[in-house]
Design an enzyme around this catalytic site. Structure first.
Site, PDB file in Angstrom:
ATOM      1  CG  ASP A 321      39.891  13.276   7.747  1.00  0.00           C
ATOM      2  OD1 ASP A 321      39.491  12.590   8.706  1.00  0.00           O
ATOM      3  OD2 ASP A 321      41.075  13.280   7.365  1.00  0.00           O
ATOM      4  CG  ASP A 517      44.487  14.099   4.206  1.00  0.00           C
ATOM      5  OD1 ASP A 517      43.687  13.476   4.933  1.00  0.00           O
ATOM      6  OD2 ASP A 517      45.657  14.322   4.521  1.00  0.00           O
ATOM      7  CG  ASP A 521      39.517  10.915   4.437  1.00  0.00           C
ATOM      8  OD1 ASP A 521      38.834  10.505   5.396  1.00  0.00           O
ATOM      9  OD2 ASP A 521      40.537  11.601   4.569  1.00  0.00           O
TER      10      ASP A 521
END
Length: 774
Positions: A321, A517, A521
């Site tokens: 990410d 995080d 996600d």
């Protein structure tokens, strides 16, 4: 329950609870030594008796261990040990029997000690968990069970106590030891209002904490839930060892039978069984895996189980990410631009004075940057904030606004340049107006983590072949980050479902790791072969869905974890296969009559001890993974990193002087260049000189010699050259009373060039050097 099974369970439990291994080791060693002494003095009958007693002493617990394994559906190599012990008694090879008994006891003792040592850090993590909290009420401070703490409770954390739940500091400040979560030994100070995670230790005086999460939703509770599951039983490499045992046992019996059949000697068969008794051999794989788990936990990497560790060692694709993983996850000031007649420092000071009490994330970034640069903020009056537009207040007798401009608001030429730069850099703009006049602009952007480039280089060196970014952000900033980091691809503007689809597509090609995080996600982390959560500031949902949690806010720990996983897996396979090969060779020698039972027992003992000790190598630090810094070098890194933050206004001043020179190369522009030169002479050049003569020599041994810093030293030379050139232009201007037209182009080129070199140089130092220190 079957009475026999119940009795067996009670006996096994008794043996386990009493820690029989050291007692068995003492008994068998005493029997072997006593028999040896009797044999030396000629009492052969007594020596055989003592050796036989040592053999019998080992048979009883060995039978219990075998029956316990059979009840669980496991046919282990301990069965070979029982057959070998019985065989030595049957054929009168009492010395061999005593040696096997000692080998069995030694192996079991080594294995138990290795498991205890390897799991020490994980046990410490569990034992560190708080059980209660002290809550402040109208009646005073009362101790309550941790489960009764609710969000909003005011708690008191005394000196040396563990912070019980996530919260925010309510006292002036809190001094904390966060090493249990981060692996970093330095104490940190958290001011009022700053978030504190559960599990850290109060290293200062008592402070008050406002709970922001319950026990179950707090950081440390999630880590403990992962740690309780940590073990080696599910690791594929460990299951591979179990499969070895499944065919090794019948093979041993077949070889022993054939040796007896061909030679007609039962002693040869017993010799084969003796050298085929690798009791601790196949325990080497779990010992190596648990050692890897333990080593990772010391660095602030909590791994759910041995399977996750072993899979991480086989991973070839890494999906990341962007926000909070590759970037810091919060905006920072990229640049400050001032209108003619104003300085960047004054623009930042006025904006921060208004924004210092605003909860908006951009306002906090502006205020934090001003404080880092030691700007003296004024106390604003009549502050009001309009959602979506910004804040307005009175500062030093002026009406100051900071925020967005309307689409119809007039923009002078310098402001249009700011708009263009914001578009190119993917940045947000906070405009400053003073008494209705546009006076400056602050560009903000979520910056890259300093440790991200080094981390990705180490991941590629560790065998990660494909690095991709998955993000819900816009394509333009995502592609810029990917270009800087050298990623293999970008998938932008993804929904959580889109991330899951991308993860599944990559899983079809290779073992895949997903790092994230946020709450969005969590589905992707669960869909990956290995999900890694940035647990230091990430969401509880992402941590719960992950196989691995990084408890420190450093993505470079992931590269360390991959290196540890690969090393632990390699050592586990080496230990299992190496021991098997040596045992098979010894079996062949015994079947051929070249290795009598007693000598075979000694040889097998040596093999087993060597394999267990080899497995314990996974606990050691691999210095190649992370260069070792001296305390002095680490202190210098922290010092110069802080100076970089303090010198950002100098970099802004260089760019601002170049811009002014481009607009109107008159007295105002010359004054800006003079001020920039003063800042360079008084602040920047002494910093660069100190780096060259203090930091770089301190880092050279760690980095492999002075050549490692040679390119950075060349940048120092270029910075000094451009500064001298600017000084020469100023001297000419002072002599003639103004800048000559023929000077302008070269002076402007020097300023823009210096700005570029400085920003690149700062970035390189932060990525390559400052990221070395925890």
């Amino acid at each position: 329950m079957n009475p026999a099974a119940a009795g067996l369970r009670r006996i096994a439990a008794a043996i386990t609870s009493l820690r029989l291994e050291p007692v068995l080791l003492a008994v068998t060693a005493a029997a072997l030594a006593g028999g040896g002494i009797a044999w030396l003095v000629g009492a052969h009958g007594l020596s055989d008796l003592l050796w036989a007693l040592g053999t019998v002493a080992a048979v009883v617990p060995a039978v219990v261990w075998v029956l316990t394994a059979l009840r669980r559906g496991h046919v282990g190599v301990d069965l070979i040990a029982v057959l070998a012990l019985g065989g030595t008694l049957a054929v009168g090879e009492y010395l061999a029997g005593a040696l096997i008994a000692l080998m069995l006891a030694t192996g079991r003792t080594l294995e138990a000690a290795a498991q205890r040592r390897a799991s020490h850090d994980l046990r410490a993590l569990l034992e560190h968990a708080p059980r209660s909290a002290r809550r402040r009420t109208d009646a005073g401070v009362v101790t309550v069970p941790l489960a009764e703490v609710a969000v909003g409770d005011l708690l008191v954390v005394g000196p040396g106590e563990v912070v019980p739940v996530d919260g925010r500091v309510e006292s002036a400040a809190a001094v904390l030891d966060e090493s249990v979560l981060t692996g970093e030994s330095l104490q940190v100070e958290r001011p009022r209002g700053e978030a504190v995670r559960s599990g850290v230790v109060n290293a200062g005086g008592a402070f008050e904490l406002r709970a922001t999460a319950t026990e179950q939703d707090s950081t440390y509770a999630g880590i403990v839930r992962l740690a309780r599951q940590a073990g080696a039983e599910s690791a594929p490499v460990v299951r591979l060892a179990d499969r070895y045992a499944a065919w090794f046992l019948p093979l041993s019996l077949v070889v022993a039978g054939l040796a007896w059949l061909v030679s007609g000697s039962a002693v040869r068969a017993v010799a084969v069984l003796v050298v085929a008794t690798p009791c601790p051999l196949l325990l080497a794989a779990p010992v190596a895996i648990v050692s890897g788990l333990s080593r990772a936990s010391r660095l602030g990497v909590v791994i759910r189980d041995g399977g996750a560790l072993e899979n991480l060692g086989r991973a070839r694709t890494l999906l990341l990410d962007k926000t909070g993983t590759l970037t810091r996850g919060r905006p920072g000031v990229l640049d400050v631009t001032a209108a003619p007649g104003t300085t960047p420092s004054e623009v930042l000071r006025l904006a921060a004075s208004v924004d210092q009490y605003s909860p908006h994330v951009l306002a906090q970034a502006i205020a934090d940057t001003a404080r880092e640069r030691d700007l003296a903020l004024s106390v604003p009056a009549d502050v009001s904030e309009e959602p979506g537009r910004g804040a307005t207040g009175s500062v030093d007798g002026h009406r100051v606004s900071i925020g967005r401009l309307g689409p119809d608001d007039a923009r002078p030429p310098w402001a249009k340049a700011v708009d263009n730069r914001a578009l190119l850099d993917g940045a947000s703009v906070a405009w400053l107006t003073v008494d209705g006049r546009l006076s400056g602009a602050i560009l903000l952007r979520d910056p890259l983590r300093h440790d991200a480039p080094r981390t990705l280089r180490h991941l590629r060196a560790a065998g990660i072949q494909r690095l991709l970014m998955l993000t819900g952000d816009r394509a333009a900033p995502a592609h810029e980050v990917a270009a800087v980091l050298g990623l293999d691809g970008v998938l932008a503007e993804l929904t959580p479902a889109g991330k899951v689809t991308a993860v599944r597509d990559e899983r079809e090609r290779a073992v895949t790791v997903m790092v994230g995080d946020g709450v969005n996600d969590a589905p992707a982390l669960a869909a990956a072969d290995i999900g890694v959560a940035m647990g230091a500031r990430g969401s509880t949902a992402s941590s719960e869905a992950a196989d691995i949690v990084l408890t420190t806010d450093r993505v470079d720990r992931l590269a360390d974890a991959v290196t540890i996983a690969q090393r632990a897996r390699r050592i586990a396979v080496q230990s299992a296969l190496g021991g098997m090969v040596m045992s098979l060779a010894a079996m062949a020698a015994a079947a051929a009559g070249l290795l009598p039972p007693a000598a075979g027992a000694l040889l097998q003992e040596a093999i087993d001890v060597a394999v267990i000790l080899n497995a314990l190598r996974a606990l050691r630090v691999d210095q190649a993974a992370r260069p070792a810094l001296t305390p002095a070098a680490e202190a210098l890194i922290h010092r110069f990193a802080a100076e970089h933050d303090d010198l950002r206004d100098v970099l802004d001043s260089v760019r601002d002087a170049a811009d002014r020179l481009s607009d109107t190369p008159g007295p105002t522009a010359l004054a800006a260049v003079e001020e920039t030169h003063r800042l360079l002479t008084e602040r920047l050049l002494p910093h660069e000189y100190a780096e060259e003569h203090q930091l770089y020599p301190a880092l050279a041994p760690t980095l492999g010699g002075p050549e490692a810093t040679a390119t950075m030293s060349r940048a120092h030379t270029e910075i000094e050259r451009l500064s001298r050139r600017i000084a020469t232009h100023l001297q000419l201007a002072r002599t003639s009373g103004a800048l000559a037209p023929e000077q302008v182009d070269d002076l402007r080129s020097c300023l823009y060039g210096l700005n570029t070199v400085l920003r690149l140089h700062f970035t390189q130092e932060e990525e390559n050097y400052f990221s070395l220190a925890p």
